[in-house]
Design a protein around this motif. Structure first.
Motif: not given
Length: 453
Positions: A312-324
């Motif tokens: 059922t998922t159309l989209s997703g995301g979130g915060r990624y502090n630390g990836l940079v």
């Protein structure tokens, strides 16, 4: 014999067997038929217009939210995704298209967009730009080697945004709002927004220890992947599809019970902003997302439309502090989301939403005779330079057949040029909706068509 059967099938329109027998005949006649690779698709005229429409709507809403486009390479150094997406993820371990170039360098077709955008952010020193945060959007093909199924291809198209340089929970809410309002703007209504907090580093460490203690007694009962995940990244055990129904999953410690005061306050503020924008949501403590770089806010938008499918998922995301930092940059907070165009189009079909796509041709020129053909080419060029959509016959067909071609192209107007029109230096313009006809001088056709269109 085979050709007889083929002709019969053509008349009965049995497409599957038609394709099958075509292959047999081609094989017998020594023709090598090359089909598209498994998990890919051809997007043909008639369908491609729907893609163009939703992609343009995404560009429009990103501009309203002041996001700017970024374009990154389709392939990157493999290490980017190993470090950015995470060694323990299914994407890196099982799904990437990786190859060596002639220089022996390991390259990978990008499986997602965030790592590439962050790499570009660091490499091009966008952290030093006068405008911060950097608010970026992208549109492009991604590649994952997984079992193809409806709405999940090996080559798929993602639309996404990334906001880099702000740790304000208001921008988390903005990212979610952009996604929700994009779907709503296309007419989708059967939507469910699910959010969670994955906490800060301290929260995650406490939760990680609790997960290890919880799942260790059941380790032998878990799939082989989860047995490895339990050692490397136990949070990913919660995202397992194979062990989803294991009783230990239902009683597993929830991340929300381990949030620090700061992380809990951050999540509360995100929800306050969503409430202020009247965006309904559900908090799901089991939502962890499939990539290693997420922390704090995580979210998914799902379709609840009848007949949409099991996934059922159309989209997703979130915060990624630390990836940079992981990719060699200075400490920089970030948040984003990505959506699948394929799954978006499925949702539109499930809700029976027809996109407002104009598939009519402005005008079609019917010309009879060599001199008329020359004049048609001239007028056609003038109309196109005036931003008018126009086409003509290129098969030397008779007038009746040319009118049929105009009908097939759904032309709004037909411009007729024959012997008498050349003598009079004017064309007969027919409105294909009303049937009205009018003689217009060759020199006035462009102005006339601009007016009636």
């Amino acid at each position: 014999m085979f050709k007889k059967v083929l002709n019969t099938l053509i008349t009965t329109n049995v497409s599957f067997y038609l394709t099958y027998f075509k292959g047999i005949i081609a094989e017998q006649e020594g023709i090598i038929m090359i089909n598209l690779p498994r998990g890919t698709q051809d997007i043909l005229p008639g369908e491609s217009e729907r893609w163009q429409f939703v992609e343009q709507q995404f560009v429009n809403i990103c501009k309203r939210y002041n996001y700017q486009e970024i374009r990154t390479p389709i392939f990157e150094h493999t290490e980017l995704f190993q470090r950015g997406v995470g060694d323990t993820t299914d994407i890196v371990q099982k799904e990437m298209y990786t190859f060596e170039d002639r220089g022996g360098r390991s390259l990978t077709l990008r499986p997602e967009g965030t790592a590439s955008v962050v790499r570009a952010f660091v490499q091009n020193k966008l952290y030093g730009a006068a405008i911060q945060p950097q608010k970026l959007f992208y549109n492009g093909p991604m590649f994952r080697y997984e079992r193809p199924q409806q709405g999940r291809m090996r080559q798929f198209v993602q639309l996404g945004i990334e906001a880099l340089g702000s740790a304000d929970p208001a921008i988390d809410a903005e990212v979610i709002a952009l996604a929700m309002n994009f779907y709503r703007g296309l007419g989708l209504s059967s939507l469910k927004l699910v959010i969670n907090s994955l906490g800060d580093q301290e929260s995650r460490l406490s939760h990680k220890r609790a997960l290890i203690d919880h799942f260790n007694p059941y380790k032998a009962e878990l799939c082989s992947d989860c047995q490895v995940r339990l050692e490397q990244n136990p949070l990913r055990v919660l995202d397992c599809k194979k062990d989803h129904d294991h009783p230990a999953m239902q009683s597993a410690p929830k991340i929300l019970d381990f949030l620090t005061v700061e992380a809990d306050h951050y999540f509360t503020k995100v929800r306050v902003y969503l409430d202020a924008m009247d965006i309904p949501y559900q908090v799901d403590p089991n939502l962890v997302r499939g990539l290693d770089y997420y922390n704090h806010t995580a979210f998914e938008i799902m379709s609840e439309a009848e007949g949409f499918g099991a996934i059922t998922t159309l989209s997703g995301g979130g915060r990624y502090n630390g990836l940079v930092e992981d990719l060699g940059g200075q400490p920089t907070p970030g948040i984003g989301f990505a959506l699948s165009v394929e799954r978006l189009l499925m949702a539109l079909e499930a809700e029976k939403i027809k996109l407002p796509i104009d598939q009519q041709l402005d005008c079609f020129i019917v010309a009879l005779g060599a001199e008329a053909e020359l004049k048609a080419v001239q007028i056609q060029d003038q109309l196109r330079l005036a931003d008018i959509q126009v086409d003509k016959d290129y098969s030397g067909r008779k007038m009746k057949a040319q009118f049929k071609a105009a009908d097939r192209l759904n032309a709004k107007h037909v411009i007729i040029i024959a012997e008498q029109e050349l003598i009079d230096q004017q064309a007969l313009v027919k409105d294909m909706v009303t049937g009205n006809q009018q003689l217009i001088g060759f020199e006035q056709i462009v102005d006339y068509m601009k007016e009636v269109l």
